[in-house]
Structures are given as C-alpha cells and as structure tokens.
Design a protein around this motif. Sequence first.
Motif, PDB file in Angstrom:
ATOM      1  N   LYS A   1       0.837  -1.207   0.000  1.00  0.00           N
ATOM      2  CA  LYS A   1       0.000   0.000   0.000  1.00  0.00           C
ATOM      3  C   LYS A   1       0.867   1.250   0.000  1.00  0.00           C
ATOM      4  CE  LYS A   1      -0.604  -0.482   5.013  1.00  0.00           C
ATOM      5  NZ  LYS A   1      -1.596  -0.693   6.091  1.00  0.00           N
ATOM      6  N   ALA A   2       0.257   2.353  -0.392  1.00  0.00           N
ATOM      7  CA  ALA A   2       0.944   3.653  -0.426  1.00  0.00           C
ATOM      8  C   ALA A   2      -0.103   4.746  -0.321  1.00  0.00           C
ATOM      9  CB  ALA A   2       1.754   3.801  -1.710  1.00  0.00           C
ATOM     10  N   GLN A   3       0.354   5.967  -0.050  1.00  0.00           N
ATOM     11  CA  GLN A   3      -0.577   7.077   0.102  1.00  0.00           C
ATOM     12  C   GLN A   3       0.086   8.393  -0.281  1.00  0.00           C
ATOM     13  OE1 GLN A   3      -0.889   6.286   4.420  1.00  0.00           O
ATOM     14  NE2 GLN A   3      -0.517   8.493   4.723  1.00  0.00           N
ATOM     15  N   VAL A   4      -0.752   9.377  -0.592  1.00  0.00           N
ATOM     16  CA  VAL A   4      -0.321  10.743  -0.915  1.00  0.00           C
ATOM     17  C   VAL A   4      -1.274  11.695  -0.223  1.00  0.00           C
ATOM     18  CG1 VAL A   4      -0.344  12.483  -2.746  1.00  0.00           C
ATOM     19  CG2 VAL A   4       0.882  10.350  -3.107  1.00  0.00           C
ATOM     20  N   THR A   5      -0.730  12.768   0.373  1.00  0.00           N
ATOM     21  CA  THR A   5      -1.554  13.810   1.009  1.00  0.00           C
ATOM     22  C   THR A   5      -1.376  15.109   0.239  1.00  0.00           C
ATOM     23  OG1 THR A   5      -1.392  12.786   3.185  1.00  0.00           O
ATOM     24  CG2 THR A   5      -1.977  15.124   3.124  1.00  0.00           C
ATOM     25  N   ARG A   6      -2.480  15.803   0.018  1.00  0.00           N
ATOM     26  CA  ARG A   6      -2.437  17.036  -0.773  1.00  0.00           C
ATOM     27  C   ARG A   6      -3.496  18.006  -0.273  1.00  0.00           C
ATOM     28  NH1 ARG A   6      -1.340  18.650  -6.309  1.00  0.00           N
ATOM     29  NH2 ARG A   6      -1.824  20.873  -6.342  1.00  0.00           N
ATOM     30  N   LEU A   7      -3.134  19.282  -0.165  1.00  0.00           N
ATOM     31  CA  LEU A   7      -4.078  20.348   0.164  1.00  0.00           C
ATOM     32  C   LEU A   7      -4.762  20.808  -1.112  1.00  0.00           C
ATOM     33  CD1 LEU A   7      -5.159  22.481   2.248  1.00  0.00           C
ATOM     34  CD2 LEU A   7      -3.260  23.936   1.505  1.00  0.00           C
ATOM     35  N   CYS A   8      -6.077  20.894  -1.076  1.00  0.00           N
ATOM     36  CA  CYS A   8      -6.838  21.416  -2.208  1.00  0.00           C
ATOM     37  C   CYS A   8      -6.932  22.931  -2.078  1.00  0.00           C
ATOM     38  CB  CYS A   8      -8.242  20.807  -2.231  1.00  0.00           C
ATOM     39  SG  CYS A   8      -9.275  21.416  -3.580  1.00  0.00           S
ATOM     40  N   THR A   9      -6.407  23.651  -3.050  1.00  0.00           N
ATOM     41  CA  THR A   9      -6.427  25.109  -3.006  1.00  0.00           C
ATOM     42  C   THR A   9      -7.366  25.669  -4.071  1.00  0.00           C
ATOM     43  OG1 THR A   9      -4.646  25.480  -4.596  1.00  0.00           O
ATOM     44  CG2 THR A   9      -3.997  25.036  -2.299  1.00  0.00           C
ATOM     45  N   VAL A  10      -7.731  26.933  -3.913  1.00  0.00           N
ATOM     46  CA  VAL A  10      -8.536  27.615  -4.922  1.00  0.00           C
ATOM     47  C   VAL A  10      -7.819  27.590  -6.269  1.00  0.00           C
ATOM     48  CG1 VAL A  10      -9.396  29.883  -5.609  1.00  0.00           C
ATOM     49  CG2 VAL A  10      -9.780  29.062  -3.281  1.00  0.00           C
ATOM     50  N   ASP A  11      -6.499  27.785  -6.239  1.00  0.00           N
ATOM     51  CA  ASP A  11      -5.732  27.777  -7.478  1.00  0.00           C
ATOM     52  C   ASP A  11      -5.775  26.419  -8.173  1.00  0.00           C
ATOM     53  OD1 ASP A  11      -5.107  30.387  -7.095  1.00  0.00           O
ATOM     54  OD2 ASP A  11      -3.032  30.059  -6.489  1.00  0.00           O
ATOM     55  N   ASP A  12      -5.793  25.337  -7.394  1.00  0.00           N
ATOM     56  CA  ASP A  12      -5.911  24.007  -7.994  1.00  0.00           C
ATOM     57  C   ASP A  12      -7.180  23.908  -8.845  1.00  0.00           C
ATOM     58  OD1 ASP A  12      -3.593  22.870  -6.877  1.00  0.00           O
ATOM     59  OD2 ASP A  12      -4.640  22.375  -5.030  1.00  0.00           O
ATOM     60  N   LEU A  13      -8.258  24.508  -8.353  1.00  0.00           N
ATOM     61  CA  LEU A  13      -9.538  24.397  -9.051  1.00  0.00           C
ATOM     62  C   LEU A  13      -9.526  25.199 -10.348  1.00  0.00           C
ATOM     63  CD1 LEU A  13     -12.018  24.510  -6.041  1.00  0.00           C
ATOM     64  CD2 LEU A  13     -10.677  22.605  -6.968  1.00  0.00           C
ATOM     65  N   TYR A  14      -8.868  26.368 -10.341  1.00  0.00           N
ATOM     66  CA  TYR A  14      -8.729  27.133 -11.584  1.00  0.00           C
ATOM     67  C   TYR A  14      -7.846  26.382 -12.576  1.00  0.00           C
ATOM     68  CZ  TYR A  14     -11.103  31.287  -9.872  1.00  0.00           C
ATOM     69  OH  TYR A  14     -12.055  32.165  -9.411  1.00  0.00           O
ATOM     70  N   ALA A  15      -6.757  25.783 -12.071  1.00  0.00           N
ATOM     71  CA  ALA A  15      -5.870  25.030 -12.954  1.00  0.00           C
ATOM     72  C   ALA A  15      -6.598  23.834 -13.559  1.00  0.00           C
ATOM     73  CB  ALA A  15      -4.633  24.574 -12.177  1.00  0.00           C
ATOM     74  N   PHE A  16      -7.408  23.140 -12.751  1.00  0.00           N
ATOM     75  CA  PHE A  16      -8.170  21.995 -13.247  1.00  0.00           C
ATOM     76  C   PHE A  16      -9.157  22.451 -14.325  1.00  0.00           C
ATOM     77  CE2 PHE A  16     -11.516  18.882 -13.387  1.00  0.00           C
ATOM     78  CZ  PHE A  16     -10.874  17.666 -13.202  1.00  0.00           C
ATOM     79  N   ALA A  17      -9.828  23.565 -14.081  1.00  0.00           N
ATOM     80  CA  ALA A  17     -10.796  24.074 -15.059  1.00  0.00           C
ATOM     81  C   ALA A  17     -10.105  24.417 -16.373  1.00  0.00           C
ATOM     82  CB  ALA A  17     -11.517  25.292 -14.506  1.00  0.00           C
ATOM     83  N   SER A  18      -8.927  25.019 -16.280  1.00  0.00           N
ATOM     84  CA  SER A  18      -8.192  25.394 -17.484  1.00  0.00           C
ATOM     85  C   SER A  18      -7.734  24.165 -18.254  1.00  0.00           C
ATOM     86  CB  SER A  18      -6.989  26.259 -17.103  1.00  0.00           C
ATOM     87  OG  SER A  18      -6.249  26.633 -18.239  1.00  0.00           O
ATOM     88  N   ALA A  19      -7.232  23.152 -17.537  1.00  0.00           N
ATOM     89  CA  ALA A  19      -6.690  21.965 -18.196  1.00  0.00           C
ATOM     90  C   ALA A  19      -7.797  21.068 -18.758  1.00  0.00           C
ATOM     91  CB  ALA A  19      -5.836  21.169 -17.216  1.00  0.00           C
ATOM     92  N   SER A  20      -8.918  20.961 -18.044  1.00  0.00           N
ATOM     93  CA  SER A  20      -9.970  20.019 -18.438  1.00  0.00           C
ATOM     94  C   SER A  20     -11.018  20.632 -19.354  1.00  0.00           C
ATOM     95  CB  SER A  20     -10.672  19.473 -17.191  1.00  0.00           C
ATOM     96  OG  SER A  20     -11.416  20.507 -16.554  1.00  0.00           O
ATOM     97  N   GLY A  21     -11.150  21.964 -19.310  1.00  0.00           N
ATOM     98  CA  GLY A  21     -12.237  22.612 -20.039  1.00  0.00           C
ATOM     99  C   GLY A  21     -13.552  22.602 -19.298  1.00  0.00           C
ATOM    100  N   ASP A  22     -13.578  22.046 -18.082  1.00  0.00           N
ATOM    101  CA  ASP A  22     -14.791  22.023 -17.262  1.00  0.00           C
ATOM    102  C   ASP A  22     -14.851  23.329 -16.465  1.00  0.00           C
ATOM    103  OD1 ASP A  22     -16.832  21.632 -15.479  1.00  0.00           O
ATOM    104  OD2 ASP A  22     -15.939  19.901 -14.470  1.00  0.00           O
ATOM    105  N   HIS A  23     -15.690  24.252 -16.906  1.00  0.00           N
ATOM    106  CA  HIS A  23     -15.794  25.568 -16.287  1.00  0.00           C
ATOM    107  C   HIS A  23     -17.051  25.702 -15.434  1.00  0.00           C
ATOM    108  CE1 HIS A  23     -13.071  27.283 -19.725  1.00  0.00           C
ATOM    109  NE2 HIS A  23     -12.425  26.463 -18.909  1.00  0.00           N
ATOM    110  N   ASN A  24     -17.480  24.624 -14.839  1.00  0.00           N
ATOM    111  CA  ASN A  24     -18.640  24.656 -13.955  1.00  0.00           C
ATOM    112  C   ASN A  24     -18.417  25.707 -12.869  1.00  0.00           C
ATOM    113  OD1 ASN A  24     -20.674  24.181 -12.099  1.00  0.00           O
ATOM    114  ND2 ASN A  24     -20.344  21.974 -11.977  1.00  0.00           N
ATOM    115  N   PRO A  25     -19.256  26.752 -12.804  1.00  0.00           N
ATOM    116  CA  PRO A  25     -19.020  27.810 -11.810  1.00  0.00           C
ATOM    117  C   PRO A  25     -19.088  27.318 -10.376  1.00  0.00           C
ATOM    118  CG  PRO A  25     -21.151  28.097 -12.906  1.00  0.00           C
ATOM    119  CD  PRO A  25     -20.417  27.045 -13.664  1.00  0.00           C
ATOM    120  N   LEU A  26     -19.702  26.172 -10.133  1.00  0.00           N
ATOM    121  CA  LEU A  26     -19.737  25.619  -8.781  1.00  0.00           C
ATOM    122  C   LEU A  26     -18.322  25.338  -8.269  1.00  0.00           C
ATOM    123  CD1 LEU A  26     -21.819  24.570  -6.604  1.00  0.00           C
ATOM    124  CD2 LEU A  26     -21.379  22.286  -7.545  1.00  0.00           C
TER     125      LEU A  26
END
Length: 479
Positions: A32-57
């Motif tokens: 087994k293995a694991q990774v810990t990561r903080l979800c930031t506001v910037d992560d969500l903008y980066a995801f929207a830019s990379a994926s094209g999913d611009h859901n305002p939610l």
Amino acid sequence: MFETTNTHSKTKPVEMKTQENRTYSQLKVGDKAQVTRLCTVDDLYAFASASGDHNPLNLAAYDGDGDGRPEAVAPALWPAGLVAAVIGNILPGAGTQTRRADLSFHAPVMAGEELTAFVAVTEKREDGDLTCSAEVRRVGDNALILSGTVQVTPPSRHLTFDSVEVPGLIVQRHRHFDALLEKARPLDPMPTAIVAPEEANSLGGALLALENSIITPILVGDPDKITSAATQLGADLSGVEIIEARDHEVAAQRAVGLVVEGKARMLMKGHLHTDVLLRAVLRRENGLRTGRRLSHVFVMDVPGMSRPIMVTDAAVNIAPDLETKADIVQNAIHLAHSIGIEMPKVGVLSAVETINPHLPSSVDAALLSKMAERGQITGGLVDGPLAMDNAVDLNAARTKGITSPVAGVADILVVPNIEAGNMVAKQLTYISHAEAAGVVIGAAAPIILTSRADDDASRLASCAVAALHAIANEGKIHG
C-alpha cells in the motif's frame, strides 16, 4: 461582480519524488501507499483550465448554485486524481497504465481541505494486471470522500529515478485585488474630484468605479470634451456632476478646492500632466500640504504571491534624499495599515544586502532601518539594505544567511530612485503579469494616479485602495 482573469494562478505541483517503481513480480497483495495534498482555490482554476470544465460551482469567484455565496467545490475527478498520483508515482509507480476504475464519491471536497489518497494491492491477476483498492479521506475528521477499485497494468521494467520534476503552472488570477474590492464595496461611495477626464480611458475608469459603488465622481474639466468621451464610451452622464474648467491648471485648482471645502475626499488624475495636478495640490494657500513629502505607491497583485507587494516611489520623487526616503517609507506604512496590513514589513532595496560606503542606496537603507529602530519611523518593521531577491524570497534570504523579520517576506519594497522603481513595477506588470494600483499619498487626501496603459482591474483597484486609505485616515492629516 468585478472579474479578474479566471484562468491564471500559480499552483504548486504535487511533490513527485518518484524514486523507484515496482514490477508485477516485485509486488504482493497488501502492499500500500498514500499521498496527502491540500486542495487550493488555485488548484480548481488550474483543473478548469486543463480540463475545459468551467462549472461555476467549482470556481471561487462565482456562486454556482444560487445560494448567495461562492462555493469552490472541487470536481469529483480532482480527488480521483490523487488516486492516480499514488498509482503513477509510488504504487506501482512509473510506467503503470490504468485499465479500469470503479469509483464512488461520498462527500464534496472544498478548497482549503487537505486530503489523503490510499491505494492497496488486493489481487494479482493471472493476466498480469493488479486490482487495487482506493480511498480518499479528509485529513482531520477522516471523512470518506471516495472509495472504489482500480485495475492497472504494472510496469514491465524496474526503473529508478533521482527525481521527476513537473514545471510549475503560472497563470494569472488577482485574488488580492478581489479582496480589496470586497473591503471597499460596503463603504459609502467616496466623493472624488476627477481632474480633466477628457478622453475615454480617464473617464471610463471613473465611471467603472461609480458602477462598482467605490466613488461618486465629480467631473472637473472641459464639458464638451467630457461629453465627447462619454459618447465614445456609450456612457450616460445623467446625474453625474460636471464642473466647467476648460484649462487644465484651472481644473486642477478647482478640484483641489473641492477637497479643501469638504465636497470631495479624493482626487483622481484624468487626461492632464501629473505635475500640473501636483502643483495645485502643493500650493501654499488652499492646497493639500501636510508637512510630509508626497510619494507614490504601487500596490501590486502578483500572481503566485501570497500577499500584495507595494513598490515605492516609482512616479513622484526622482532622486530622493534620506529625509525624503523617510517620508516615503512612512507614507507606505500608513497605506499598508489602510488596506489591512497591521505590521507591514519594509524592505529597503539596494543592489546588495551589505552596507557599501561607495553605494549610497545601501547606506540610506541602513540609516532608514536604524531610524525605525529609534522610533523616527513608526508602524512597521524596516530593514535594509536588501537586494530584490532576498527581500521577497525566503529561500534566497536563507541562502545568503540573512537573519531578519523582513528578509524574504517584505510587504513594501522601497526603491533607491524613480528609475529603479519604474523598472521594478513594470517588470512585475509585464513579465510577472501583475496588476498595479497607483496612489499618491502624503497630502490631505489620497490622489488616484492611473496610466493610459492601465486596464479596468488596475483603475478599479486604484480607486478601492484610495477609498480605504481615505476612510482609515478620516480626521487625520498625514495623508
């Protein structure tokens, strides 16, 4: 709502220290293995830019479900991406291919939450694939976010890497200006004398601030030119007061007079030379002198910086002496207080971080630091000389062995002269994609100083900074 560019921010990549992968024969059930990561506001903008999913939610600037507040809920595939990070980085690691994923999503993830993704090998299949269990849980309360299984093909060759590096993603989002505007909007609109708003840019900035309830403009200048500029903008000036002054010097004097009379509380430069406006401000009778030198401060929102950066003086004092620099520092400290920085850290810049008698800026920096220690400059922490790198970057300061409460974390950068200030501000603007709000302080009222090259964000932020300063210093004379 005032919008900044919503596809730009600086997001720290996951630490991808993939050192060694494991092949089918090297793995066993229960690994087994694991990774810990903080979800930031910037992560969500980066995801929207990379994926094209611009859901305002999923974006912090928007109310995506109509409940009156922005949500910043992570898309379901964001925590799923953490499972992929474990598989691709650690278990089995480099070269792994995902064949199938059966995932259930149990709870939403909000920006600001920290998550841990867990992956464990549950079956070594006869076809050479692995079946792995996957979970994502929220750090703190251990709430289950995601669960399921993933089928993967492990790497066929054992590989070792010193490190795998992914370039940082630099995009442009101006969160600090958004915060300043949110502070300014609940205030009553600030009566502001706009001097010679006789072309579209200067008039447009004032009307934008009016539209956002930051100021109540009083237009002082040539009515025909002001009307023509409004026509060019397609703007309606109904209800906006216009005071006739067909000469720029007269316009500047009348605008200053409005402040002296209490009818206006701020000035805003329109389409006239800065020195014409400042001459009226500094006149001995019915001017706005306070006994302190005027100085200009850029409040800059630099993408990726955790705080706004203030640069002074880049527009008024050409080659300030020590006495003038002391006023420049004190003015900037007062402005920092006004925008919510309780104990601003002031880095006095030079080309070096040590005192060199042959480099006057380093000597002035050391003297300003000592003046602050002796109470001649108050309200902030002042240190210098500091070079640009070790003023704003903590790692650079540590590398140079600088021990200081200011080094690496400066809020205010005091430049040696106007040339250096102009270069620093424009490099931040045009290379680092910063937005800049410009205000002149040290007078009895703040002066909004904008440039023809400024965009709407800069003009609006300049008005917001000046309004916050005017409110914070109501009844005071230090500007």
